[in-house]
Design a protein around this motif. Structure first.
Motif, PDB file in Angstrom:
ATOM      1  N   LEU A 141       0.807  -1.211   0.000  1.00  0.00           N
ATOM      2  CA  LEU A 141       0.000   0.000   0.000  1.00  0.00           C
ATOM      3  C   LEU A 141       0.848   1.272   0.000  1.00  0.00           C
ATOM      4  O   LEU A 141       0.312   2.354  -0.235  1.00  0.00           O
ATOM      5  N   SER A 142       2.154   1.139   0.258  1.00  0.00           N
ATOM      6  CA  SER A 142       2.979   2.346   0.367  1.00  0.00           C
ATOM      7  C   SER A 142       4.409   2.149  -0.114  1.00  0.00           C
ATOM      8  O   SER A 142       5.249   3.027   0.095  1.00  0.00           O
ATOM      9  N   GLY A 143       4.702   1.025  -0.779  1.00  0.00           N
ATOM     10  CA  GLY A 143       6.055   0.751  -1.246  1.00  0.00           C
ATOM     11  C   GLY A 143       6.202   0.921  -2.739  1.00  0.00           C
ATOM     12  O   GLY A 143       5.437   1.655  -3.383  1.00  0.00           O
ATOM     13  N   VAL A 144       7.158   0.191  -3.324  1.00  0.00           N
ATOM     14  CA  VAL A 144       7.510   0.388  -4.734  1.00  0.00           C
ATOM     15  C   VAL A 144       6.441  -0.128  -5.697  1.00  0.00           C
ATOM     16  O   VAL A 144       6.448   0.228  -6.877  1.00  0.00           O
ATOM     17  N   GLY A 201      -0.860  -2.493  -5.779  1.00  0.00           N
ATOM     18  CA  GLY A 201      -1.478  -3.059  -4.590  1.00  0.00           C
ATOM     19  C   GLY A 201      -2.707  -2.307  -4.127  1.00  0.00           C
ATOM     20  O   GLY A 201      -3.720  -2.912  -3.760  1.00  0.00           O
ATOM     21  N   VAL A 202      -2.647  -0.980  -4.140  1.00  0.00           N
ATOM     22  CA  VAL A 202      -3.784  -0.179  -3.693  1.00  0.00           C
ATOM     23  C   VAL A 202      -4.973  -0.376  -4.615  1.00  0.00           C
ATOM     24  O   VAL A 202      -6.111  -0.619  -4.175  1.00  0.00           O
ATOM     25  N   ASN A 203      -4.748  -0.269  -5.926  1.00  0.00           N
ATOM     26  CA  ASN A 203      -5.823  -0.426  -6.901  1.00  0.00           C
ATOM     27  C   ASN A 203      -6.449  -1.806  -6.794  1.00  0.00           C
ATOM     28  O   ASN A 203      -7.673  -1.963  -6.828  1.00  0.00           O
ATOM     29  N   GLN A 260       4.406  -3.124   2.284  1.00  0.00           N
ATOM     30  CA  GLN A 260       5.401  -2.218   1.694  1.00  0.00           C
ATOM     31  C   GLN A 260       6.349  -2.958   0.740  1.00  0.00           C
ATOM     32  O   GLN A 260       7.463  -2.516   0.490  1.00  0.00           O
ATOM     33  N   TYR A 261       5.898  -4.093   0.211  1.00  0.00           N
ATOM     34  CA  TYR A 261       6.702  -4.963  -0.661  1.00  0.00           C
ATOM     35  C   TYR A 261       7.988  -5.373   0.045  1.00  0.00           C
ATOM     36  O   TYR A 261       9.078  -5.374  -0.531  1.00  0.00           O
ATOM     37  N   GLN A 262       7.851  -5.747   1.327  1.00  0.00           N
ATOM     38  CA  GLN A 262       8.980  -6.211   2.124  1.00  0.00           C
ATOM     39  C   GLN A 262       8.597  -7.521   2.802  1.00  0.00           C
ATOM     40  O   GLN A 262       7.545  -7.626   3.430  1.00  0.00           O
ATOM     41  N   VAL A 263       9.477  -8.521   2.661  1.00  0.00           N
ATOM     42  CA  VAL A 263       9.182  -9.848   3.203  1.00  0.00           C
ATOM     43  C   VAL A 263       8.955  -9.833   4.713  1.00  0.00           C
ATOM     44  O   VAL A 263       7.982 -10.424   5.193  1.00  0.00           O
TER      45      VAL A 263
END
Length: 392
Positions: free
Chosen positions: A44-47, A52-54, A85-88
């Protein structure tokens, strides 16, 4: 010494706890008389937030629509979205929260290949279905597991079909690859490697980068010196746009081939028309808000009215995924359990979505579609290159 009356009380108490334990064992996590709790872990807030939001908003819209109609067998869907945030590490934290704290029945459209690969073990251990992740990696449906269902043609399917087309139809011979050094990027690279080997060719050169990298000058220089005439991209939105812009800055006119993670209006509409002529594969074709089909126009208008932006391709795929899930929940009946949901998913054949896609599942196949379409950016919009799906 225990008197007979005391013994009867002990036996009664033991029986009570045995019955209570049985009832507890039969209680389905995330399902009450009035509610089904469903979660999503996405960026929702990463790269990759533009996707993701859409996507998550479209899932929410579909669930709101079914709730407005009375829900599913008398239950409303409560939807929780967690930001990875596209982080594992954040995705791992999120799956633990959703399962252990929130008690979700299932997740849907969890975003990102590395994040899904890291969260599958927990979901499987806790018997929580992960339906239709926002990833086209083979690991979304391989190895086969009853709790894993994927709707997209895989990155490998897409890249193989696209590479074959460019070799056979466009005469490409020097195939190269630029990819994120992640599970996702390596899956894209594998598709290019498998297909070039099948056509008695070899990958001429490759470069790998982190999802957050922004300087691609050295990588582009390396591939230019290698003489590449087609570059397969295991990239998403920001890195794709930067790579294309870098090659144009260098005055190098080379064809790029992306996959579904690059099939995004954010790339097609990038400032300066930078993506003009960029090719991408996708499991289906994006229906623009001005599509001539009345149902799609109405849906696009509803989405924009709800969220203030136009729906993008992965938003449409999120809506489709939610519709598939709703169909399965309806088929599972009032006695909703993980087993009944799995059986219902496996019964779905030729499910036609609003946008022209078709999906089928079975007890031995949890991979809903294998079609792969080729499009190109023309004047800021995605246009199909051919009017049919490509194969390899």
């Amino acid at each position: 010494m225990i008197r007979p009356s005391g013994l009867r009380r002990l036996l009664t108490t033991a029986a009570f706890f045995m019955l209570a334990g049985t009832a507890s064992a039969e209680t389905q996590r995330g399902v009450t008389d009035t509610e089904i709790l469903i979660g999503t872990i996405t960026d929702l807030s990463g790269v990759t937030a533009v996707q993701g939001v859409n996507n998550a908003n479209a899932v929410r819209l579909a669930f709101e629509e079914v709730n407005e109609q009375g829900g599913i067998h008398g239950r409303k869907i409560r939807y929780i979205v967690e930001d990875s945030q596209y982080q594992v590490p954040r995705a791992v934290q999120a799956i633990n929260k959703l399962i252990n704290n929130d008690g979700v029945f299932m997740t849907i459209e969890d975003g990102g290949t590395p994040m899904n690969n890291a969260t599958f073990p927990t979901a499987i251990e806790k018997n929580v279905p992960k339906l239709l992740p926002l990833s086209a990696a083979r690991s979304m449906f391989e190895p086969f597991h009853r709790l894993k269902f994927s709707q997209y043609s895989s990155f490998v399917d897409q890249v193989r079909a696209g590479t074959k087309y460019f070799v056979e139809q466009r005469g490409k011979k020097a195939i190269c690859a630029m990819y994120q050094d992640t599970d996702f990027g390596k899956d894209v690279l594998a598709g290019a490697q498998i297909q070039t080997e099948a056509m008695s060719l070899k990958i001429v050169a490759t470069t790998a980068h982190k999802p957050t990298d922004t300087d691609f000058s050295a990588a582009v220089t390396k591939l230019r010196e290698a003489g590449c005439d087609l570059i397969v991209l295991g990239t998403i939105v920001r890195d794709t746009t930067l790579i294309i812009a870098t090659t144009k800055k260098f005055g190098w006119n080379v064809d790029f081939l992306g996959q579904v993670a690059t099939y995004d209006t954010a790339i097609a509409e990038a400032p300066g028309n930078v993506a003009e002529g960029f090719y991408s594969m996708s499991p289906s074709l994006y229906a623009y808000p001005d599509d001539p089909r009345p149902a799609i126009r109405a849906f696009a208008q509803k989405y924009k009215a709800r969220y203030g932006v136009d729906i993008n391709y992965l938003g449409e795929m999120g809506y489709t995924s939610a519709q598939i899930a709703i169909e399965a929940l309806q088929r599972a009946g009032r006695d909703l359990t993980v087993d009944s949901l799995v059986k219902a998913m496996e019964s779905i054949q030729d499910f036609h979505d609003l946008f022209g896609g078709t999906y089928s599942f079975s007890p031995t196949n949890h991979h809903g579609a294998t079609a792969a379409f080729l499009s190109v950016v023309r004047n800021g919009r995605w246009e199909p290159v051919v009017d049919h799906a490509l194969a390899y």
